[in-house]
Each structure stands twice: as structure tokens, then as C-alpha cells.
Design a protein around this motif. Structure first.
Motif, short mmCIF file in Angstrom:
data_model
loop_
_atom_site.label_atom_id
_atom_site.label_comp_id
_atom_site.label_asym_id
_atom_site.label_seq_id
_atom_site.Cartn_x
_atom_site.Cartn_y
_atom_site.Cartn_z
N LEU B 45 96.25 3.42 113.53
CA LEU B 45 97.04 2.22 112.99
C LEU B 45 96.29 2.23 111.47
N MET B 46 97.37 2.01 110.50
CA MET B 46 96.83 1.60 109.14
C MET B 46 97.15 0.08 108.75
N PHE B 47 98.44 -0.35 108.99
CA PHE B 47 98.96 -1.71 108.73
C PHE B 47 99.79 -2.18 109.43
N VAL B 48 99.80 -3.44 109.76
CA VAL B 48 100.93 -4.21 110.41
C VAL B 48 101.60 -5.27 109.76
N TYR B 49 102.96 -5.25 109.66
CA TYR B 49 103.55 -6.44 108.95
C TYR B 49 104.04 -7.25 110.11
N SER B 50 104.13 -8.54 109.81
CA SER B 50 104.86 -9.36 111.02
C SER B 50 105.54 -10.30 109.98
N TYR B 51 106.89 -10.56 110.09
CA TYR B 51 107.85 -11.37 109.41
C TYR B 51 107.49 -11.23 107.82
N GLU B 52 107.63 -9.87 107.48
CA GLU B 52 107.24 -9.49 106.08
C GLU B 52 106.04 -9.59 105.49
N LYS B 53 105.24 -10.18 106.15
CA LYS B 53 103.76 -10.46 105.62
C LYS B 53 102.73 -9.31 106.22
N LEU B 54 101.94 -9.16 105.77
CA LEU B 54 101.02 -8.19 106.10
C LEU B 54 99.99 -8.93 106.93
N SER B 55 99.82 -8.47 108.41
CA SER B 55 98.72 -9.26 109.20
C SER B 55 97.79 -8.49 109.82
N ILE B 56 97.72 -7.10 109.41
CA ILE B 56 96.53 -6.41 109.92
C ILE B 56 96.41 -5.10 108.67
N ASN B 57 95.19 -5.16 108.34
CA ASN B 57 94.65 -3.88 107.60
C ASN B 57 93.64 -3.41 107.92
N GLU B 58 93.83 -2.21 108.68
CA GLU B 58 92.70 -1.49 109.19
C GLU B 58 91.67 -0.93 108.39
N SER B 59 91.03 -1.58 107.45
CA SER B 59 90.45 -1.28 106.30
C SER B 59 90.64 0.01 105.69
N VAL B 60 92.15 0.12 105.28
CA VAL B 60 92.62 1.38 104.57
C VAL B 60 92.33 1.16 103.09
N PRO B 61 91.92 2.46 102.29
CA PRO B 61 91.45 2.58 101.07
C PRO B 61 92.81 2.05 100.24
N SER B 62 92.58 1.43 99.02
CA SER B 62 93.26 0.73 98.03
C SER B 62 94.45 1.95 97.37
N ARG B 63 93.91 3.24 97.60
CA ARG B 63 95.01 3.93 96.97
C ARG B 63 96.31 4.07 97.84
N PHE B 64 96.37 3.51 99.15
CA PHE B 64 97.43 3.23 100.09
C PHE B 64 97.81 1.80 99.91
N SER B 65 99.24 1.43 99.47
CA SER B 65 99.54 0.11 99.26
C SER B 65 100.85 -0.19 99.84
N PRO B 66 100.79 -0.99 101.17
CA PRO B 66 102.07 -1.04 101.90
C PRO B 66 102.94 -2.21 101.10
N GLU B 67 104.27 -2.45 101.24
CA GLU B 67 105.08 -3.25 100.87
C GLU B 67 106.07 -3.29 101.89
N CYS B 68 106.47 -4.71 102.16
CA CYS B 68 107.63 -5.03 102.95
C CYS B 68 108.67 -5.72 102.39
N PRO B 69 109.45 -5.39 101.68
CA PRO B 69 110.45 -6.14 100.62
C PRO B 69 111.40 -6.81 101.42
N ASN B 70 111.84 -6.55 102.79
CA ASN B 70 112.73 -7.38 103.47
C ASN B 70 112.49 -7.00 104.99
N SER B 71 113.23 -7.71 105.81
CA SER B 71 113.11 -7.39 107.33
C SER B 71 113.26 -6.00 107.70
N SER B 72 114.07 -5.02 106.92
CA SER B 72 114.50 -3.78 107.33
C SER B 72 113.94 -2.79 106.59
N LEU B 73 112.87 -2.90 105.75
CA LEU B 73 112.39 -1.96 105.03
C LEU B 73 110.86 -2.20 104.73
#
Lengths: 111, 117
Positions: B45-73
């Protein structure tokens, strides 16, 4: 989430039942047992889950011991297409929390 | 529709490149996940988004940047990666909770196989 222990690999003849064991002796009362499989180079696929009763669906059966410390996934008539890595995971049901994969069991179905 | 669609399927990028991985689902799931899988290893696991907000970041390096622009993407932006970041990147989605009787099984995409050169 509780830790699980599975055999590294198993073989099964095509047409026979494949019984895949999983040990989860530290499972908590609110944790479910989930099974996923991953066929080579594909994303993991959900198979089945259960809390304490035995469960069956079109893919498999799940047998959970009465003390919930272990379970067995049963593929009743294995085919070559069932060759995959099978992961047993325990997690809390009502959550979007981590789905943590262990090392899994590599099942090889042979002719 | 029970599919999670990931694009591209394969990606080769240089260490100075910027690229993005994309993931889309139309099952009404409000939890989405990024996993990384190295060869012959289980998904991590790297990241978990819940209701479009980042809820878990498993200490992933900043060169990986997640984004959840809407509930489908769900996107994963990549910048200044290293060759050891080469892996299969998996996206998954599930219902946020089972309080309404929904099954919380996670559906996975087929992944993006990333090679960093």
C-alpha cells in the motif's frame, strides 16, 4: 490488521479440489477474513470473505474454524485458469483502511 | 460496471521526466488506493483516499504525488524517479464503509507497468 501465515506454494491436479490454508491466530473479533487472488501480471481479484460462518459463492467456499484462528479456501474443481497467487487477508469490515497483503500461496494447477 | 481502469498500461520514463498515472472507476466508491508491486512480491500500500481526501500515506517519498480530483478519478504524479521505482502500480477502489450493507471488497485495476531508465 492481523498477520496471516500461508504456505509458500501448493500444487493441485486439474479437476480436483484445491484446499488453501491460512493461519490468523491473532485475529480480532471485528476482523473479517478476505481472500484475493492474483493471476500473473493482472490486478488482484476478490474471491470471498467471511466473519465466522462458512461462506460459499460461485468461485469458492470459505471454511473458518470455530475459534477463528485459521481458515481454508476451497476451489472445488480447480482448472488451469486457477493457477495464481492466493492471498489471505484479515481486516476490519467497516472501514476504508489498509488492505495489507501477506506473501500468499502460489497455487499451480497441473494436468 | 465493476471495472477500475488504469492508463497507461505501460510507461517508460527517464529519471528527469514528469509523468502521471491515471485511475478511473464508476462504481460510486468513495475509497481509492494506490499500491506498488515489485516482481514476485505482494502489493504494498502507498496511499488511501477517502471521500477525495488523503487519509493514509505509507511514508511514500515525495517524488510520488497522489491527487484525487473527484470521486471517480485518482492520479499519481511522478517526478524525478529512480530505477528502483520500476514496478507495477495498482489502483483499487471500494465502498468507504459497509454501514449501508455495501460489500467493502476492493476492486483492482490491471495496473501500470512502469520502467524508469
Amino acid at each position: 490488521d492481523a498477520k496471516t501465515t500461508q504456505p509458500t506454494s501448493m500444487d493441485c491436479a486439474e479437476g480436483r479440489a484445491a484446499n488453501l490454508p491460512c493461519n490468523h491466530s491473532t485475529i480480532s473479533g471485528n476482523e473479517y477474513v478476505y481472500w484475493y487472488r492474483q493471476i500473473h501480471s493482472q490486478g488482484p481479484q476478490y474471491i470471498i470473505h467471511g466473519l465466522k460462518n462458512n461462506e460459499t459463492n460461485e468461485m469458492a467456499s470459505l471454511i473458518i474454524t470455530e475459534d477463528r484462528k485459521s481458515s481454508t479456501l476451497i476451489l472445488p474443481h480447480a482448472t488451469l485458469r486457477d493457477t495464481a497467487v492466493y492471498y489471505c487477508i484479515v481486516r476490519v469490515f467497516l472501514t476504508a483502511s489498509k488492505l495489507t497483503f501477506g506473501t500468499g500461496t502460489r497455487l499451480q494447477v497441473t494436468l | 460496471d465493476t471495472e477500475v481502469t488504469q492508463t497507461p498500461k505501460h510507461l517508460v520514463m527517464g529519471m528527469t521526466n514528469k509523468k502521471s498515472l491515471k485511475c478511473e472507476q464508476h462504481m460510486g466508491h468513495r475509497a481509492m488506493y494506490w499500491y506498488k508491486q515489485k516482481a514476485k512480491k505482494p502489493p504494498e500500500l502507498m496511499f488511501v483516499y477517502s471521500y477525495e481526501k488523503l487519509s493514509i500515506n505509507e511514508s511514500v517519498p515525495s517524488r510520488f504525488s497522489p491527487e484525487c480530483p473527484n470521486s471517480s478519478l485518482l492520479n499519481l504524479h511522478l517526478h524525478a524517479l529512480q530505477p528502483e521505482d520500476s514496478a507495477l502500480y495498482l489502483c483499487a477502489s471500494s465502498h468507504r464503509s459497509g454501514t449501508g450493507g455495501e460489500n467493502t471488497e476492493a476492486f483492482f485495476g490491471q495496473g501500470t507497468r512502469l520502467t524508469v531508465v
